[in-house]
Design an enzyme around this catalytic site. Structure first.
Site, PDB file in Angstrom:
ATOM      1  N   GLN A  15      98.447  61.629   8.809  1.00 41.79           N
ATOM      2  CA  GLN A  15      97.468  62.550   9.403  1.00 41.79           C
ATOM      3  C   GLN A  15      96.540  63.163   8.366  1.00 41.79           C
ATOM      4  OE1 GLN A  15     100.838  65.049  10.972  1.00 41.79           O
ATOM      5  NE2 GLN A  15      99.414  66.726  10.654  1.00 41.79           N
ATOM      6  N   LYS A  27      97.941  77.710  17.597  1.00 39.59           N
ATOM      7  CA  LYS A  27      96.852  77.751  16.621  1.00 39.59           C
ATOM      8  C   LYS A  27      96.225  76.353  16.538  1.00 39.59           C
ATOM      9  CE  LYS A  27      97.280  77.896  12.052  1.00 39.59           C
ATOM     10  NZ  LYS A  27      96.376  76.824  11.570  1.00 39.59           N
ATOM     11  N   SER A  78      99.085  80.853   8.795  1.00 43.18           N
ATOM     12  CA  SER A  78      98.945  79.433   8.472  1.00 43.18           C
ATOM     13  C   SER A  78      99.509  79.183   7.080  1.00 43.18           C
ATOM     14  CB  SER A  78      97.459  79.053   8.487  1.00 43.18           C
ATOM     15  OG  SER A  78      97.252  77.847   7.786  1.00 43.18           O
ATOM     16  N   MET A 133     105.545  70.580   9.089  1.00 44.85           N
ATOM     17  CA  MET A 133     105.342  69.929   7.796  1.00 44.85           C
ATOM     18  C   MET A 133     105.894  70.842   6.694  1.00 44.85           C
ATOM     19  SD  MET A 133     101.899  67.717   8.125  1.00 44.85           S
ATOM     20  CE  MET A 133     100.715  68.980   7.847  1.00 44.85           C
ATOM     21  N   GLN A 144      95.852  69.927  19.130  1.00 43.00           N
ATOM     22  CA  GLN A 144      97.064  69.132  18.908  1.00 43.00           C
ATOM     23  C   GLN A 144      98.029  69.301  20.091  1.00 43.00           C
ATOM     24  OE1 GLN A 144      99.343  68.762  15.033  1.00 43.00           O
ATOM     25  NE2 GLN A 144     100.518  70.418  15.937  1.00 43.00           N
ATOM     26  N   ARG A 156      98.253  77.449   4.990  1.00 45.06           N
ATOM     27  CA  ARG A 156      97.130  77.343   4.052  1.00 45.06           C
ATOM     28  C   ARG A 156      96.611  78.711   3.592  1.00 45.06           C
ATOM     29  NH1 ARG A 156      95.787  72.502   7.350  1.00 45.06           N
ATOM     30  NH2 ARG A 156      95.744  70.761   5.904  1.00 45.06           N
ATOM     31  N   HIS A 198     106.248  79.601   7.748  1.00 49.31           N
ATOM     32  CA  HIS A 198     105.829  81.002   7.705  1.00 49.31           C
ATOM     33  C   HIS A 198     106.352  81.690   8.956  1.00 49.31           C
ATOM     34  CE1 HIS A 198     102.768  79.800  10.583  1.00 49.31           C
ATOM     35  NE2 HIS A 198     102.388  78.848   9.752  1.00 49.31           N
ATOM     36  N   HIS A 202     106.268  79.859  12.295  1.00 50.14           N
ATOM     37  CA  HIS A 202     107.324  78.858  12.517  1.00 50.14           C
ATOM     38  C   HIS A 202     108.645  79.542  12.855  1.00 50.14           C
ATOM     39  CE1 HIS A 202     104.720  76.438   9.636  1.00 50.14           C
ATOM     40  NE2 HIS A 202     104.781  75.674  10.702  1.00 50.14           N
TER      41      HIS A 202
HETATM   42  O1  PAF Z   1     101.426  70.920  13.285  1.00 52.71           O
HETATM   43  C1  PAF Z   1     102.003  70.307  12.360  1.00 52.71           C
HETATM   44  O2  PAF Z   1     102.609  70.906  11.475  1.00 52.71           O
HETATM   45  C2  PAF Z   1     101.940  68.797  12.330  1.00 52.71           C
HETATM   46  O3  PAF Z   1     100.725  68.310  12.781  1.00 52.71           O
HETATM   47  C3  PAF Z   1     103.119  68.121  13.084  1.00 52.71           C
HETATM   48  C4  PAF Z   1     103.074  68.432  14.574  1.00 52.71           C
HETATM   49  C5  PAF Z   1     104.431  68.589  12.503  1.00 52.71           C
HETATM   50  C6  PAF Z   1     103.035  66.612  12.933  1.00 52.71           C
HETATM   51  O4  PAF Z   1     103.106  66.234  11.598  1.00 52.71           O
END
Ligand code: PAF
Length: 298
Positions: free
Chosen positions: A62, A150, A186, A31, A154, A188, A35, A38
């Protein structure tokens, strides 16, 4: 270093790009607000695939109505630089109306392991995640997709969806990248005040303490008093606890770990420090999950 990542914003162009490529396509869905965690995923996928694709899309499906979608951090220029450094080939950054045109009414939903933990506190969240990930897989058709652990719940939900729907993509979990003091990276974390930032690593410390106790006496029964001790300690530090639980993996049911045959599980927490929601987890006995066909990379 390669030149610039290509940027595609429309579904039509994305389909066209994909049709024009053969070879191994690796994918990191995000999204944005990238950081170091990623960046690690992007570099890993780059080194293994012919093409690396990053998606940047703040997925409205979401977020719940009171969760502030508009406040989610966005910084495309910075993300572009990160992607460039990681030698990403393509950034797919569609608008909301590209992915959710008017009259959109079809969703993907995992109905078992999405129920506890975050599923309990964020109803609809994982339906939104599964839907967008399925849509992105359809458009990008990657052979490999990486997800940070983390967000372990998911990861297991996406893995389950891929198995259930026979999708042709290998899902790999990448261990959480942490700051020196243990705080999970994160997007956030930038919202934490200096005082909150100082307290935040206590969350991981609490998980480590629980892990140590469970691994020292795997038969431990019931597990609740042990969690309760850490929970009270976190409260004392000023954390507001949403959940702190230990569940079995990959079922996300009650955790029982016999002495002779320790079972895989997850110690997971969601907490608030001020207005900032933090999640973190530790996976117990991950090798047992590898033996069962899950893919984690280091
Ligand atoms: O983990 C995330 O950043 C989101 O949940 C994802 C997998 C990109 C789906 O929007």
């Amino acid at each position: 270093m390669r030149s610039f990542p290509e940027v595609i914003t429309s579904v039509a162009e994305m389909k066209q790009w994909r049709r024009s490529k053969t070879g191994l396509v690796g994918f990191v869905p995000t999204m944005g607000a990238l950081h170091a965690g990623h960046e690690t995923l992007l570099k890993k996928i780059r080194s293994r695939c012919d093409f690396s694709i990053l998606s940047i899309f703040v997925n409205p499906a979401q977020f719940r109505p009171h969760e502030d979608l508009s406040k989610y951090p966005r910084n495309f220029e910075k993300d572009f630089e990160t992607a460039k450094q990681a030698e990403v080939d393509l950034i797919f950054a569609p608008t909301s109306t590209e992915l959710y045109p008017p009259n959109f009414s079809t969703f993907a939903e995992e109905t078992s392991i999405s129920q506890p933990l975050c599923g309990q506190y964020r109803p609809g969240h994982f339906r939104g995640v599964a839907t967008i990930v399925l849509k992105l897989f359809q458009l990008i058709q990657p052979q490999i997709a990486l997800f940070g652990l983390k967000d372990a719940q998911q990861f297991f939900i996406i893995d389950r969806m891929v198995r259930d729907l026979h999708l042709d993509v290998r899902i790999e979990g990448v261990p959480t990248l942490r700051e020196k003091d243990g705080l999970a990276r994160s997007s956030r974390n930038i919202y934490l005040s200096p005082e909150e930032r100082e307290k935040a690593p206590q969350l991981y410390q609490a998980l480590l303490t629980i892990q140590k106790k469970i691994e020292e006496q795997p038969c431990l029964h019931p597990i609740d008093p042990l969690l309760e001790e850490s929970l009270q300690l976190l409260k004392k530090y000023g954390f507001k606890i949403e959940y702190l639980e230990c569940l079995s993996l990959p079922e996300f049911k009650s955790f029982v770990s016999p002495l002779q045959n320790p079972a895989p599980g997850i110690i997971a927490a969601a907490v608030y420090l001020g207005q900032t929601r933090l999640i973190d987890n530790i996976i117990l006995y991950p090798q047992k999950l590898l033996d069962r066909g899950f893919h984690f990379i280091s």
